[in-house]
Enzyme design. Structure first.
Site, PDB file in Angstrom:
ATOM      1  N   CYS A  86      -1.424 -10.952 -12.662  1.00  0.00           N
ATOM      2  CA  CYS A  86      -0.997 -10.831 -14.050  1.00  0.00           C
ATOM      3  C   CYS A  86       0.507 -10.541 -14.110  1.00  0.00           C
ATOM      4  O   CYS A  86       1.309 -11.403 -13.779  1.00  0.00           O
ATOM      5  CB  CYS A  86      -1.836  -9.781 -14.783  1.00  0.00           C
ATOM      6  SG  CYS A  86      -1.758  -9.903 -16.583  1.00  0.00           S
ATOM      7  N   HIS A 203      -7.801 -11.001 -13.495  1.00  0.00           N
ATOM      8  CA  HIS A 203      -7.863  -9.744 -12.746  1.00  0.00           C
ATOM      9  C   HIS A 203      -9.118  -9.654 -11.866  1.00  0.00           C
ATOM     10  O   HIS A 203     -10.124  -9.039 -12.254  1.00  0.00           O
ATOM     11  CB  HIS A 203      -7.862  -8.571 -13.732  1.00  0.00           C
ATOM     12  CG  HIS A 203      -6.576  -8.372 -14.447  1.00  0.00           C
ATOM     13  ND1 HIS A 203      -5.550  -7.593 -13.960  1.00  0.00           N
ATOM     14  CD2 HIS A 203      -6.135  -8.871 -15.623  1.00  0.00           C
ATOM     15  CE1 HIS A 203      -4.534  -7.604 -14.811  1.00  0.00           C
ATOM     16  NE2 HIS A 203      -4.862  -8.379 -15.834  1.00  0.00           N
ATOM     17  N   GLU A 205      -9.513  -7.761  -9.396  1.00  0.00           N
ATOM     18  CA  GLU A 205      -9.713  -6.358  -9.018  1.00  0.00           C
ATOM     19  C   GLU A 205     -10.653  -5.627  -9.971  1.00  0.00           C
ATOM     20  O   GLU A 205     -11.238  -4.591  -9.610  1.00  0.00           O
ATOM     21  CB  GLU A 205      -8.369  -5.620  -8.925  1.00  0.00           C
ATOM     22  CG  GLU A 205      -7.713  -5.259 -10.248  1.00  0.00           C
ATOM     23  CD  GLU A 205      -6.904  -6.386 -10.868  1.00  0.00           C
ATOM     24  OE1 GLU A 205      -6.146  -6.109 -11.821  1.00  0.00           O
ATOM     25  OE2 GLU A 205      -7.019  -7.537 -10.408  1.00  0.00           O
TER      26      GLU A 205
END
Length: 231
Positions: A86, A203, A205
């Protein structure tokens, strides 16, 4: 295996990234952007999401000129691994470590929702746990995620198998509706020429634990763990 997560003013996903790395067995620490060098033994540099410097000038433009970035460039020149997610992807393009630019989303709206990504190559330290063509779910949260590059750059990315991920439907189709931010060629993530640097907008994660709603993003971090263990 040692990873460093860079912290700029406005970064807000560093803890999420630290947890994802830890789940894959990668030791990590957070490093403030004013440091002039990376800790000895750093294998992986990570730039997490957020709004570095409040997104003033252009997203990532000021962070790309932070003191620590000289050490990051030296790390890249040595063939070190770098992951930018990002805002981290935006910083990598602003720093010249990845080609192209991230523009305002098509429709000029901030997008905060899940999306699906199609894996375009398994030939990288970041994607080796996936088969090419696999589709996984990941959250997106950005206002400037519209990837753009010129024709020559796009041709090189295609010819060199450097497009890591594209926005797709859950069954892997590339459609205009799936490419919500309007990125050129539906590109969601790209690799550097030496395949050691990855930038992507969504994302992974935040999709590494069942409590987050799924583990779709975990293969990226397990891939990195494999790569670091075999280095």
């Amino acid at each position: 295996m040692q990873a460093v997560i860079l912290l700029f003013p406005g970064t807000n996903r560093e803890r999420d990234m630290a947890q994802a790395l830890s789940r894959a067995g990668i030791a990590n620490r957070i490093l403030f952007h004013t440091e002039a060098s990376l800790p000895r033994g750093t294998d992986l540099v990570v730039m997490a999401g957020g709004f570095s410097y409040g997104d003033y000038l252009r997203c990532g433009a000021m962070a790309a000129r932070s003191p620590v970035m000289a050490a990051v460039r030296a790390h890249a020149a040595r063939g070190g691994l770098i992951l930018g997610v990002c805002n981290g992807f935006q910083i990598l393009t602003e720093a010249g470590l990845l080609p192209g630019a991230l523009l305002r989303n098509a429709g000029l709206r901030f997008l905060s929702m899940d999306c699906h990504l199609r894996v375009e190559t398994s030939d990288s330290p970041f994607t080796r746990r996936w088969n090419r063509g696999a589709v996984f779910r990941a959250p997106m949260a950005h206002g400037d995620g519209n990837y753009f590059c010129d024709d020559a750059t796009l041709a090189a990315l295609r010819a060199e198998d450097r497009i890591a991920f594209r926005y797709a439907t859950p069954d892997g189709a590339l459609t205009e509706a799936a490419n919500r931010n309007g990125s050129r060629d539906a590109i969601a993530g790209i690799l550097s020429a030496n395949r050691r640097i990855l930038g992507l907008m969504p994302h992974p994660e935040d999709m590494t634990d069942p409590l987050q709603g799924g583990t779709d993003g975990l293969p990226l971090f397990l891939s990195l763990a494999d790569a670091l263990a075999s280095a």
